[in-house]
Design a protein around this motif. Structure first.
Motif, PDB file in Angstrom:
ATOM      1  N   PHE A  60       0.810  -1.217   0.000  1.00  0.00           N
ATOM      2  CA  PHE A  60       0.000   0.000   0.000  1.00  0.00           C
ATOM      3  C   PHE A  60       0.849   1.274   0.000  1.00  0.00           C
ATOM      4  CE2 PHE A  60      -2.469  -3.388   1.974  1.00  0.00           C
ATOM      5  CZ  PHE A  60      -3.595  -3.375   1.171  1.00  0.00           C
ATOM      6  N   LYS A  61       2.176   1.120   0.142  1.00  0.00           N
ATOM      7  CA  LYS A  61       3.077   2.264   0.058  1.00  0.00           C
ATOM      8  C   LYS A  61       3.836   2.296  -1.268  1.00  0.00           C
ATOM      9  CE  LYS A  61       3.868   2.052   5.068  1.00  0.00           C
ATOM     10  NZ  LYS A  61       4.891   1.849   6.140  1.00  0.00           N
ATOM     11  N   ASP A  62       3.622   1.281  -2.081  1.00  0.00           N
ATOM     12  CA  ASP A  62       4.338   1.139  -3.346  1.00  0.00           C
ATOM     13  C   ASP A  62       3.592   1.923  -4.429  1.00  0.00           C
ATOM     14  OD1 ASP A  62       5.623   0.375  -5.656  1.00  0.00           O
ATOM     15  OD2 ASP A  62       5.723  -1.743  -5.126  1.00  0.00           O
ATOM     16  N   GLU A  63       4.146   3.047  -4.863  1.00  0.00           N
ATOM     17  CA  GLU A  63       3.483   3.882  -5.871  1.00  0.00           C
ATOM     18  C   GLU A  63       3.338   3.153  -7.204  1.00  0.00           C
ATOM     19  OE1 GLU A  63       5.323   7.662  -6.306  1.00  0.00           O
ATOM     20  OE2 GLU A  63       5.008   8.262  -4.206  1.00  0.00           O
ATOM     21  N   ARG A  64       4.319   2.309  -7.512  1.00  0.00           N
ATOM     22  CA  ARG A  64       4.256   1.560  -8.753  1.00  0.00           C
ATOM     23  C   ARG A  64       3.077   0.576  -8.723  1.00  0.00           C
ATOM     24  NH1 ARG A  64       9.352  -2.037 -10.942  1.00  0.00           N
ATOM     25  NH2 ARG A  64       8.480  -2.669 -12.964  1.00  0.00           N
ATOM     26  N   PHE A  65       2.872  -0.070  -7.593  1.00  0.00           N
ATOM     27  CA  PHE A  65       1.744  -0.995  -7.452  1.00  0.00           C
ATOM     28  C   PHE A  65       0.424  -0.237  -7.508  1.00  0.00           C
ATOM     29  CE2 PHE A  65      -1.440  -3.253  -4.983  1.00  0.00           C
ATOM     30  CZ  PHE A  65      -1.384  -4.524  -5.537  1.00  0.00           C
ATOM     31  N   LEU A  66       0.336   0.898  -6.844  1.00  0.00           N
ATOM     32  CA  LEU A  66      -0.895   1.687  -6.841  1.00  0.00           C
ATOM     33  C   LEU A  66      -1.222   2.189  -8.246  1.00  0.00           C
ATOM     34  CD1 LEU A  66      -0.427   3.703  -3.522  1.00  0.00           C
ATOM     35  CD2 LEU A  66      -1.851   1.679  -3.910  1.00  0.00           C
ATOM     36  N   HIS A  67      -0.178   2.558  -9.003  1.00  0.00           N
ATOM     37  CA  HIS A  67      -0.396   2.972 -10.398  1.00  0.00           C
ATOM     38  C   HIS A  67      -0.915   1.798 -11.223  1.00  0.00           C
ATOM     39  CE1 HIS A  67       0.862   3.458 -14.637  1.00  0.00           C
ATOM     40  NE2 HIS A  67       0.494   4.711 -14.452  1.00  0.00           N
ATOM     41  N   ALA A  68      -0.310   0.610 -11.023  1.00  0.00           N
ATOM     42  CA  ALA A  68      -0.763  -0.585 -11.742  1.00  0.00           C
ATOM     43  C   ALA A  68      -2.192  -0.939 -11.353  1.00  0.00           C
ATOM     44  CB  ALA A  68       0.173  -1.755 -11.448  1.00  0.00           C
ATOM     45  N   SER A 241       3.405   2.889 -18.239  1.00  0.00           N
ATOM     46  CA  SER A 241       2.036   3.388 -18.394  1.00  0.00           C
ATOM     47  C   SER A 241       1.008   2.278 -18.558  1.00  0.00           C
ATOM     48  CB  SER A 241       1.957   4.345 -19.591  1.00  0.00           C
ATOM     49  OG  SER A 241       2.325   3.681 -20.784  1.00  0.00           O
ATOM     50  N   THR A 242       1.405   1.094 -19.046  1.00  0.00           N
ATOM     51  CA  THR A 242       0.439   0.005 -19.232  1.00  0.00           C
ATOM     52  C   THR A 242       0.786  -1.210 -18.371  1.00  0.00           C
ATOM     53  OG1 THR A 242       1.650  -0.843 -21.164  1.00  0.00           O
ATOM     54  CG2 THR A 242      -0.136   0.717 -21.577  1.00  0.00           C
ATOM     55  N   GLU A 243       1.430  -0.976 -17.257  1.00  0.00           N
ATOM     56  CA  GLU A 243       1.702  -2.073 -16.326  1.00  0.00           C
ATOM     57  C   GLU A 243       0.418  -2.432 -15.578  1.00  0.00           C
ATOM     58  OE1 GLU A 243       6.351  -2.155 -14.826  1.00  0.00           O
ATOM     59  OE2 GLU A 243       4.838  -1.142 -13.626  1.00  0.00           O
ATOM     60  N   SER A 244      -0.066  -3.636 -15.775  1.00  0.00           N
ATOM     61  CA  SER A 244      -1.209  -4.129 -15.008  1.00  0.00           C
ATOM     62  C   SER A 244      -0.698  -4.800 -13.737  1.00  0.00           C
ATOM     63  CB  SER A 244      -2.011  -5.126 -15.840  1.00  0.00           C
ATOM     64  OG  SER A 244      -1.233  -6.291 -16.087  1.00  0.00           O
ATOM     65  N   ILE A 245      -1.617  -5.170 -12.852  1.00  0.00           N
ATOM     66  CA  ILE A 245      -1.208  -5.842 -11.622  1.00  0.00           C
ATOM     67  C   ILE A 245      -0.538  -7.173 -11.942  1.00  0.00           C
ATOM     68  CG2 ILE A 245      -2.015  -6.857  -9.460  1.00  0.00           C
ATOM     69  CD1 ILE A 245      -4.294  -4.890  -9.443  1.00  0.00           C
ATOM     70  N   GLY A 246      -1.150  -7.945 -12.844  1.00  0.00           N
ATOM     71  CA  GLY A 246      -0.575  -9.241 -13.207  1.00  0.00           C
ATOM     72  C   GLY A 246       0.808  -9.112 -13.805  1.00  0.00           C
ATOM     73  N   PHE A 247       0.991  -8.119 -14.667  1.00  0.00           N
ATOM     74  CA  PHE A 247       2.290  -7.921 -15.299  1.00  0.00           C
ATOM     75  C   PHE A 247       3.327  -7.453 -14.278  1.00  0.00           C
ATOM     76  CE2 PHE A 247       5.393  -5.497 -17.815  1.00  0.00           C
ATOM     77  CZ  PHE A 247       5.738  -6.453 -18.753  1.00  0.00           C
ATOM     78  N   LEU A 248       2.913  -6.600 -13.342  1.00  0.00           N
ATOM     79  CA  LEU A 248       3.836  -6.117 -12.311  1.00  0.00           C
ATOM     80  C   LEU A 248       4.252  -7.258 -11.380  1.00  0.00           C
ATOM     81  CD1 LEU A 248       5.289  -3.676 -11.088  1.00  0.00           C
ATOM     82  CD2 LEU A 248       3.266  -3.277  -9.671  1.00  0.00           C
TER      83      LEU A 248
END
Length: 292
Positions: A60-68, A241-248
């Motif tokens: 919940f602190k990971d900006e990359r995850f929140l963006h995904a 820009s197109t990183e989904s949760i599964g891809f991340l």
């Protein structure tokens, strides 16, 4: 009693192989994944250290995850609404009295037999090579640029490919539902002066709620776990820009050696899909015919 015991043994022996396969390929890996999510394992080392719920707190602190997560929700919302609308429209059309109905059913179902990787590669070539040539020839500037090369439009390129591929199965499910709608209700409503729109919303749609329920579960799950087409078309780009949760999750676990953290992300996604599906099914079940 002896006959009953014999039947019970037969049932057990027939059930045992499926049960063992389920335990070995689903239940045990799920438990191991839960275990790894509580560690700092990198996916390769023989040893690892338990760190409790630190991985879950870090999510919940990971900006990359929140963006995904934001990208995935946006993608899912658009793809679910578009697929449902198109699939229902095609189902109504292909169950009506039209010429060459069987031919058109085959044509519209054809994309479903292809894998998403294949579809992604085909549309990647279309967006990169074919459409720019057509755009330049016609003098249409937006068409002359690769839609996947711009972070503001790459999402829509992925959506086009996925919607084209994913409409067939919901369409078939809706067609099965339409065949179960009682014709005498439509005839009675027509005699009473009800128009097509009134008959659809008052008769047809309530009988399609179970099929809508199934389609929503399948489409929401497919949207929240989108992976194949992103790998084939954008590889998560431009940038992220197109990183989904599964891809991340794939990147964290397989490319960045954060296996414990990636497992925690996957369990979070599993819980999220389970909760969304449960709420959606409970609500739609109440809308079924005879449930109100």
């Amino acid at each position: 009693m002896a006959l009953g015991s014999k039947k019970l043994r037969v049932y057990v022996w027939f059930t045992l192989p499926a049960l063992l396969l389920y335990i070995g390929f689903f239940f045990y890996p799920a438990l191991m994944g839960l275990n790894y999510s509580l560690t700092n394992w990198d996916g390769m080392a023989r040893t690892y250290r338990y760190i409790g719920l630190s991985n879950y707190a870090a999510i919940f602190k990971d900006e990359r995850f929140l963006h995904a997560l934001g990208f995935t929700f946006k993608y899912t919302l658009i793809v679910v609404v578009a697929k449902l609308a198109i699939a229902l429209g095609l189902a109504l059309l292909l169950t009506s009295r039209m010429r060459f109905r069987s031919f058109f059913r085959s044509i519209y179902f054809f994309p479903a037999v292809l894998s998403l990787i294949t579809i992604g590669l085909i549309f990647n070539e279309i967006f990169f090579t074919i459409l720019p040539v057509i755009g330049e020839a016609l003098g249409i500037e937006p068409l002359s640029r690769n839609i996947l090369g711009n972070k503001d439009t790459a999402l829509y390129g992925i959506l086009i490919a996925n919607i084209w591929h994913g409409v067939a199965v919901p369409m078939v499910i809706f067609m099965a539902g339409l065949s179960s709608v009682p014709k005498d209700l439509h005839e009675a409503a027509t005699i009473d002066g009800a128009g097509k729109r009134q008959r659809f919303f008052s008769i047809t749609l309530p009988f399609l709620i179970p099929m809508l329920n199934v389609n929503l579960v399948l489409l929401i799950k497919g949207g929240l776990t989108v992976f194949d087409s992103i790998v084939a078309m954008t590889d998560g780009g431009p940038g992220t820009s197109t990183e989904s949760i599964g891809f991340l999750i794939y990147r964290h676990g397989m490319l960045e050696n954060k296996f414990g953290y990636a497992t925690a992300e996957s369990i979070f996604v599993f819980a999220m899909i389970a909760i969304i599906s449960y709420v959606q099914m409970k609500w739609l079940n109440k809308q079924e015919v005879g449930q109100q």
